[in-house]
Design a protein around this motif. Sequence first.
Motif, PDB file in Angstrom:
ATOM      1  N   PHE A  90       0.841  -1.283   0.126  1.00 37.07           N
ATOM      2  CA  PHE A  90      -0.059  -0.028  -0.078  1.00 37.07           C
ATOM      3  C   PHE A  90       0.777   1.258   0.161  1.00 37.07           C
ATOM      4  O   PHE A  90       1.939   1.398   0.894  1.00 37.07           O
ATOM      5  N   ILE A  91       0.861   2.211  -0.830  1.00 31.15           N
ATOM      6  CA  ILE A  91       1.453   3.498  -0.969  1.00 31.15           C
ATOM      7  C   ILE A  91       0.376   4.576  -0.533  1.00 31.15           C
ATOM      8  O   ILE A  91      -0.777   4.658  -1.407  1.00 31.15           O
ATOM      9  N   ASN A  92       0.663   5.383   0.375  1.00 33.51           N
ATOM     10  CA  ASN A  92      -0.311   6.450   0.667  1.00 33.51           C
ATOM     11  C   ASN A  92       0.539   7.765   0.693  1.00 33.51           C
ATOM     12  O   ASN A  92       1.798   8.026   1.158  1.00 33.51           O
ATOM     13  N   TYR A  93       0.214   8.962  -0.115  1.00 30.96           N
ATOM     14  CA  TYR A  93       0.633  10.222   0.049  1.00 30.96           C
ATOM     15  C   TYR A  93      -0.203  11.286   0.436  1.00 30.96           C
ATOM     16  O   TYR A  93      -1.344  11.094  -0.023  1.00 30.96           O
ATOM     17  N   GLU A  94      -0.034  12.036   1.566  1.00 28.60           N
ATOM     18  CA  GLU A  94      -0.704  12.943   2.059  1.00 28.60           C
ATOM     19  C   GLU A  94       0.039  13.644   2.985  1.00 28.60           C
ATOM     20  O   GLU A  94       1.035  13.879   3.326  1.00 28.60           O
ATOM     21  N   GLN A  95      -0.829  14.672   3.811  1.00 31.15           N
ATOM     22  CA  GLN A  95      -0.301  15.556   4.737  1.00 31.15           C
ATOM     23  C   GLN A  95       0.329  14.727   5.842  1.00 31.15           C
ATOM     24  O   GLN A  95      -0.171  13.749   6.496  1.00 31.15           O
ATOM     25  N   VAL A  96       1.073  15.519   6.656  1.00 28.60           N
ATOM     26  CA  VAL A  96       1.842  15.211   7.923  1.00 28.60           C
ATOM     27  C   VAL A  96       2.028  16.160   8.721  1.00 28.60           C
ATOM     28  O   VAL A  96       2.131  17.566   8.244  1.00 28.60           O
ATOM     29  N   ASN A  97       2.335  16.182  10.016  1.00 28.44           N
ATOM     30  CA  ASN A  97       2.794  17.139  10.940  1.00 28.44           C
ATOM     31  C   ASN A  97       1.822  18.282  10.935  1.00 28.44           C
ATOM     32  O   ASN A  97       2.185  19.546  11.209  1.00 28.44           O
ATOM     33  N   ARG A 105       2.031  24.767  14.218  1.00 28.28           N
ATOM     34  CA  ARG A 105       1.479  25.834  13.866  1.00 28.28           C
ATOM     35  C   ARG A 105       1.134  26.174  12.169  1.00 28.28           C
ATOM     36  O   ARG A 105       0.080  26.615  11.608  1.00 28.28           O
ATOM     37  N   PHE A 106       2.284  25.789  11.544  1.00 27.91           N
ATOM     38  CA  PHE A 106       2.343  25.764  10.059  1.00 27.91           C
ATOM     39  C   PHE A 106       1.222  24.723   9.574  1.00 27.91           C
ATOM     40  O   PHE A 106       0.434  25.273   8.539  1.00 27.91           O
ATOM     41  N   GLY A 107       0.861  23.675  10.040  1.00 27.69           N
ATOM     42  CA  GLY A 107      -0.189  22.702   9.685  1.00 27.69           C
ATOM     43  C   GLY A 107      -1.293  23.255   9.979  1.00 27.69           C
ATOM     44  O   GLY A 107      -2.230  23.170   9.121  1.00 27.69           O
ATOM     45  N   GLN A 108      -1.570  23.904  10.871  1.00 24.44           N
ATOM     46  CA  GLN A 108      -2.974  24.715  11.351  1.00 24.44           C
ATOM     47  C   GLN A 108      -3.239  25.682  10.593  1.00 24.44           C
ATOM     48  O   GLN A 108      -4.700  25.800  10.207  1.00 24.44           O
ATOM     49  N   ILE A 109      -2.347  26.328   9.872  1.00 24.37           N
ATOM     50  CA  ILE A 109      -2.688  27.450   9.023  1.00 24.37           C
ATOM     51  C   ILE A 109      -3.175  26.859   7.641  1.00 24.37           C
ATOM     52  O   ILE A 109      -4.210  27.357   6.820  1.00 24.37           O
ATOM     53  N   MET A 110      -2.514  25.611   7.351  1.00 27.45           N
ATOM     54  CA  MET A 110      -2.992  24.874   5.997  1.00 27.45           C
ATOM     55  C   MET A 110      -4.320  24.534   6.199  1.00 27.45           C
ATOM     56  O   MET A 110      -5.327  24.675   5.136  1.00 27.45           O
ATOM     57  N   ILE A 111      -4.663  23.899   7.481  1.00 29.20           N
ATOM     58  CA  ILE A 111      -6.080  23.553   7.692  1.00 29.20           C
ATOM     59  C   ILE A 111      -7.143  24.846   7.732  1.00 29.20           C
ATOM     60  O   ILE A 111      -8.199  24.565   6.958  1.00 29.20           O
ATOM     61  N   HIS A 126       5.410  18.899   5.517  1.00 29.80           N
ATOM     62  CA  HIS A 126       3.967  18.743   5.765  1.00 29.80           C
ATOM     63  C   HIS A 126       3.463  17.906   4.784  1.00 29.80           C
ATOM     64  O   HIS A 126       2.052  17.953   4.802  1.00 29.80           O
ATOM     65  N   TYR A 127       4.016  17.091   4.122  1.00 25.90           N
ATOM     66  CA  TYR A 127       3.407  16.056   3.231  1.00 25.90           C
ATOM     67  C   TYR A 127       4.513  14.799   3.532  1.00 25.90           C
ATOM     68  O   TYR A 127       5.621  15.018   3.580  1.00 25.90           O
ATOM     69  N   CYS A 128       3.721  13.731   3.231  1.00 26.41           N
ATOM     70  CA  CYS A 128       4.785  12.460   3.331  1.00 26.41           C
ATOM     71  C   CYS A 128       4.317  11.355   2.482  1.00 26.41           C
ATOM     72  O   CYS A 128       3.111  11.234   1.831  1.00 26.41           O
ATOM     73  N   LEU A 129       5.413  10.554   2.314  1.00 31.17           N
ATOM     74  CA  LEU A 129       5.183   9.381   1.610  1.00 31.17           C
ATOM     75  C   LEU A 129       5.152   8.043   2.377  1.00 31.17           C
ATOM     76  O   LEU A 129       6.267   7.910   3.254  1.00 31.17           O
ATOM     77  N   CYS A 130       4.044   7.330   2.595  1.00 29.91           N
ATOM     78  CA  CYS A 130       3.956   6.213   3.383  1.00 29.91           C
ATOM     79  C   CYS A 130       3.901   4.743   2.553  1.00 29.91           C
ATOM     80  O   CYS A 130       3.254   4.546   1.541  1.00 29.91           O
ATOM     81  N   TRP A 131       4.378   3.809   3.070  1.00 26.55           N
ATOM     82  CA  TRP A 131       4.120   2.476   2.297  1.00 26.55           C
ATOM     83  C   TRP A 131       4.274   1.314   3.324  1.00 26.55           C
ATOM     84  O   TRP A 131       4.915   1.326   4.359  1.00 26.55           O
ATOM     85  N   ALA A 132       3.352   0.190   3.210  1.00 24.22           N
ATOM     86  CA  ALA A 132       3.242  -0.792   3.897  1.00 24.22           C
ATOM     87  C   ALA A 132       3.082  -2.006   3.294  1.00 24.22           C
ATOM     88  O   ALA A 132       2.697  -2.266   1.826  1.00 24.22           O
TER      89      ALA A 132
END
Length: 331
Positions: free
Chosen positions: A222-229, A233-239, A311-317
């Motif tokens: 499984f590959i997932n790309y999305e937001q992280v952190n 404060r930086f992430g909260q502004i994005m939200i 604030h973006y990441c690549l995950c794999w499982a």
Amino acid sequence: MLLYARGDSTLKALRIYLRKQQSSQERKQTESLFRFAVSLGYWHDPYIQHLVRLSKERKAPEINRGYFARVHGVSQLIKAFLQKTECHCQILNLGAGMDTTFWRLKDEDLLPSKYFEVDFPMIVTRKLHSIKYKPFLLQPIIELHSEDTLQIDGHLLDSKRYAIIGADLRDLPELEEKLKKCNINPQLPTLLITECVLVYMTPEQSANLLKWAANSFETAMFINYEQVNMDDRFGQIMIENLRRRQCDLAGVETCKSLESQKERLLSNGWETASAVNMMEVYSRLPQAEASRIESLEFLDEMELLEQLMKHYCLCWASKGGSELGLKEITY
């Protein structure tokens, strides 16, 4: 918590940048960003122009580099899976939109046994209309299809090597039924891909999808790309910016850290999980490729680029596949 050497100025730059990126249609905006980056030469994709219109608005260099890192990182993991399985596998791209991976893999002679895409019926209808009336997209599909007739209608394309299915990922019985009709094979090694998809689902909905994926295939990645952190404060502004645009990240609580991203995978049936932020992906580019990318546009906000990519990441499982070496795949 990330540290900010010039916190206030960087956050101000982020607010300015986010205001420039506002759009009433989040999906179409993302697609236009891909098309614009391709037009500048960040990566080669002769197919996207047949699916997405080129925006006249010039995009920020940080975003073009971010999208390059995304495409590069996901592509590297896909190719690693294809190499381990010698292409005797299937790929299931969930929330694929106007993605062109099928055609690009065909050009590189790297197609799996079958490539599946799923998205909302409305999105699929738009993509199928382009495919049906544009020979540059349709002909490669026909070339691989040995039967006389190709099944293509409003919400479905099914051919020997490529299927596009209109379905809601939150409705798993419907999804499973439609995949079975297109001859998905539970015994075949399967790669599932989501890019900025799970974050728009509630944590319960995304957990159900991950469990379904882990339980449905004997050997899988499984590959997932999305937001992280997103807790800092930086992430909260994005939200906050997305909420002002009526775009709510229903699953943002799972995007607190790389650890929370990995834990979600491990707690929903996956045996191994890894994650890196996109700045790590970018920093590992070969020097020649990094120099090429950085010569395309002048960038004066390197700190903003770094914060965005963190604030973006690549995950794999992975699950099963020890004989194939799936657990050895890394970035």
